[in-house]
Each structure stands twice: as structure tokens, then as C-alpha cells.
Design an enzyme around this catalytic site. Structure first.
Site, PDB file in Angstrom:
ATOM      1  NE  ARG A 163      33.739 -36.495  32.779  1.00 29.82           N
ATOM      2  CZ  ARG A 163      33.421 -37.520  31.998  1.00 29.82           C
ATOM      3  NH1 ARG A 163      32.171 -37.962  31.978  1.00 29.82           N
ATOM      4  NH2 ARG A 163      34.313 -38.105  31.247  1.00 29.82           N
ATOM      5  CB  ILE A 164      36.987 -39.597  37.969  1.00 35.08           C
ATOM      6  CG1 ILE A 164      35.846 -40.314  38.685  1.00 35.08           C
ATOM      7  CG2 ILE A 164      38.334 -39.980  38.577  1.00 35.08           C
ATOM      8  CD1 ILE A 164      35.824 -41.801  38.475  1.00 35.08           C
ATOM      9  CG  HIS A 184      31.004 -38.146  49.523  1.00 32.86           C
ATOM     10  ND1 HIS A 184      30.747 -38.567  48.235  1.00 32.86           N
ATOM     11  CD2 HIS A 184      30.512 -39.100  50.347  1.00 32.86           C
ATOM     12  CE1 HIS A 184      30.136 -39.731  48.279  1.00 32.86           C
ATOM     13  NE2 HIS A 184      29.989 -40.083  49.537  1.00 32.86           N
TER      14      HIS A 184
HETATM   15  C1  GRF Z   1      26.036 -32.321  46.670  1.00 33.68           C
HETATM   16  O1  GRF Z   1      25.204 -33.227  47.330  1.00 33.68           O
HETATM   17  C2  GRF Z   1      27.485 -32.684  46.900  1.00 33.68           C
HETATM   18  O2  GRF Z   1      27.709 -33.288  48.139  1.00 33.68           O
HETATM   19  C3  GRF Z   1      27.758 -33.669  45.788  1.00 33.68           C
HETATM   20  O3  GRF Z   1      27.023 -33.186  44.693  1.00 33.68           O
HETATM   21  C4  GRF Z   1      25.921 -32.410  45.165  1.00 33.68           C
HETATM   22  C5  GRF Z   1      26.039 -31.072  44.510  1.00 33.68           C
HETATM   23  O4  GRF Z   1      24.932 -30.261  44.782  1.00 33.68           O
HETATM   24  N1  GRF Z   1      29.171 -33.777  45.538  1.00 33.68           N
HETATM   25  P1  GRF Z   1      24.917 -28.777  44.244  1.00 33.68           P
HETATM   26  O5  GRF Z   1      25.095 -28.842  42.723  1.00 33.68           O
HETATM   27  O6  GRF Z   1      26.004 -28.004  44.909  1.00 33.68           O
HETATM   28  O7  GRF Z   1      23.535 -28.258  44.608  1.00 33.68           O
END
Ligand code: GRF
Length: 227
Positions: A93-94, A111
Site C-alpha cells: 500500500r502507498i 525496493h
Molecule cells: C521484496 O522483494 C521487497 O523488495 C519488496 O517486496 C518483496 C517482499 O518480500 N518491497 P517478502 O514479503 O519480504 O518476502
């Protein structure tokens, strides 16, 4: 040293949550996870919280008339649990300006790309489709933009010709699990200062001057010689 209180926001698998839990258990991260919040009742991340006896709560965004009220609820819960730092770990969510004002410079995100390249959803697929030879991951402070906040740490991985979105994601995730706890520890040690777009890290070693090449330069020379 005083531990910092974390609130971790998740929507899915929660492998980053797990890595934070593991680092805390190994005393490599001076933090306590006070609450895990999910907007998705079936997120596997909740199983991880349960297994590790961490309080968790599901707040379904569909039950709120607008984003501000959804965020208000989250902020109330985070404050109730005396959370110092909010960790977005695959939270889909933003974050509203209201939330940002409640936790100024106290929300981190990870990210799965080398920002500012490939912001938004599907960073790994965008990198593959673009044909970059390296990608990676970025931990940054959250600001009002989409993955635009000041960068704390990045990790680089090669992209191979045979990669699929899944294989590249796995390679990037391995690095996510290393750099996210490290960034949180730097915050806990009060070593991060935001100056404009830049994050200064107190007493950080500068990495030795290195260049990475993919494919390796030696291989390219070798190819040339064999023609
Ligand atoms: C990861 O790739 C992260 O970079 C992105 O969402 C994914 C989350 O993975 N924001 P997890 O739920 O921590 O396994």
C-alpha cells in the site's frame, strides 16, 4: 544500548520480516519487533510472526472509507506499541502524507531494484525486460514519492542471460535479507543523517575502489582472441 522498537508492515511472504527476526535473535540487530501489521489476512508473514511470538494484527484496507482513515488506524496501533521506526517489508500500500507526518524520517522501505531505476511494482521484471546487466536492491527512507526517498544502502547483483523473474528475484532477495537488517542497525545506532537527498552514515568504512563487469572483462577479451 537502548533497543529501538520496530513496527513491521507486511502484505505477503515476509521473508524480510524473517531475516529481521533472525538478525535480532543472533544479536546482530538491537531492536524489538513490537507489532506486525498486515493488510492481508492470508499473508504468510503472519505465520512467521505467530511462530516467533510477535504480536500481529490484520487491518483490511477495504474496511476503511479512505486511505487517511486506514493510515490513521495504523498510526494509532504503532503509537500504542511505542514504535520508533516503521519498516515496510513487502507492504503493498502507498503511505499517505498523513502517515508520513506522523512518522517523519522514521519509515524505511526496501525496493528490489537499484533505485532510481525501476521504481514501483515488478522492479525485477522491469530490470530483466530492459536488459540491464546488473540489478539489486535499495533500502531508503520513505518520502511522499514512489520509491524516491533518500538512499541508505544498496546491493548489486548480476543479471544473467538465462534469468527468469523468479531466479533474479531470489538472487536479489538474498541481498535484501542482508542489507535491510544492516540499515535498521545503522538507524538504531543513530548513525544516519539525512542531508537533502543524501544519507550520511557516521563512521562507515568506504568500500575499496572496485569495478564490476558483467560479463567479466576477461571473458570478453578471451572471446575476442578466439575469433
Ligand atoms: C521484496 O522483494 C521487497 O523488495 C519488496 O517486496 C518483496 C517482499 O518480500 N518491497 P517478502 O514479503 O519480504 O518476502
Amino acid at each position: 544500548m537502548k533497543k529501538i522498537n520496530l513496527g513491521v508492515l507486511v502484505s505477503g511472504n515476509g521473508s524480510n520480516l524473517q531475516s529481521i527476526i533472525d538478525h535480532i535473535e543472533r544479536s546482530e540487530l538491537d531492536a524489538d519487533i513490537k507489532i506486525v501489521i498486515s493488510n492481508n489476512a492470508s499473508a504468510f508473514a503472519l505465520e512467521r510472526a505467530k511462530k516467533n511470538h510477535i504480536p500481529f494484527i490484520v487491518i483490511e484496507h477495504a474496511e476503511f472509507p479512505d486511505r487517511d482513515q486506514f493510515d490513521q488506524k495504523m498510526v494509532d496501533i504503532l503509537r500504542f506499541h511505542s514504535v520508533d521506526l516503521v519498516i515496510l517489508a513487502g507492504f503493498m500500500r502507498i503511505i499517505s502524507p498523513f502517515f508520513l507526518r506522523a512518522y517523519p524520517q522514521r519509515i524505511l522501505n526496501i525496493h528490489p531494484a537499484l533505485l532510481p531505476a525501476f521504481p514501483g511494482l515488478h522492479g525485477q521484471k522491469k530490470a530483466l525486460d530492459y536488459g540491464v546487466k546488473f540489478s539489486g536492491c535499495t533500502v531508503h527512507f520513505v518520502d511522499e514519492g514512489m520509491d524516491t526517498g533518500p538512499i541508505i544502502i544498496q546491493a548489486v547483483v548480476p543479471v544473467y542471460e538465462g534469468d527468469t523473474e523468479d531466479s533474479l528475484s531470489q538472487r536479489i532477495l538474498r541481498e535484501e535479507h542482508r542489507i535491510y537488517p544492516l540499515a535498521i542497525q545503522l538507524y538504531a545506532e543513530d548513525r544516519l543523517t539525512i542531508i537533502g537527498r543524501k544519507v550520511q552514515i557516521r563512521c562507515a568504512f568506504e568500500s575499496k575502489e572496485i569495478s564490476l563487469h558483467n560479463p567479466p572483462i576477461t571473458d570478453i577479451n578471451h572471446l575476442k582472441e578466439s575469433f
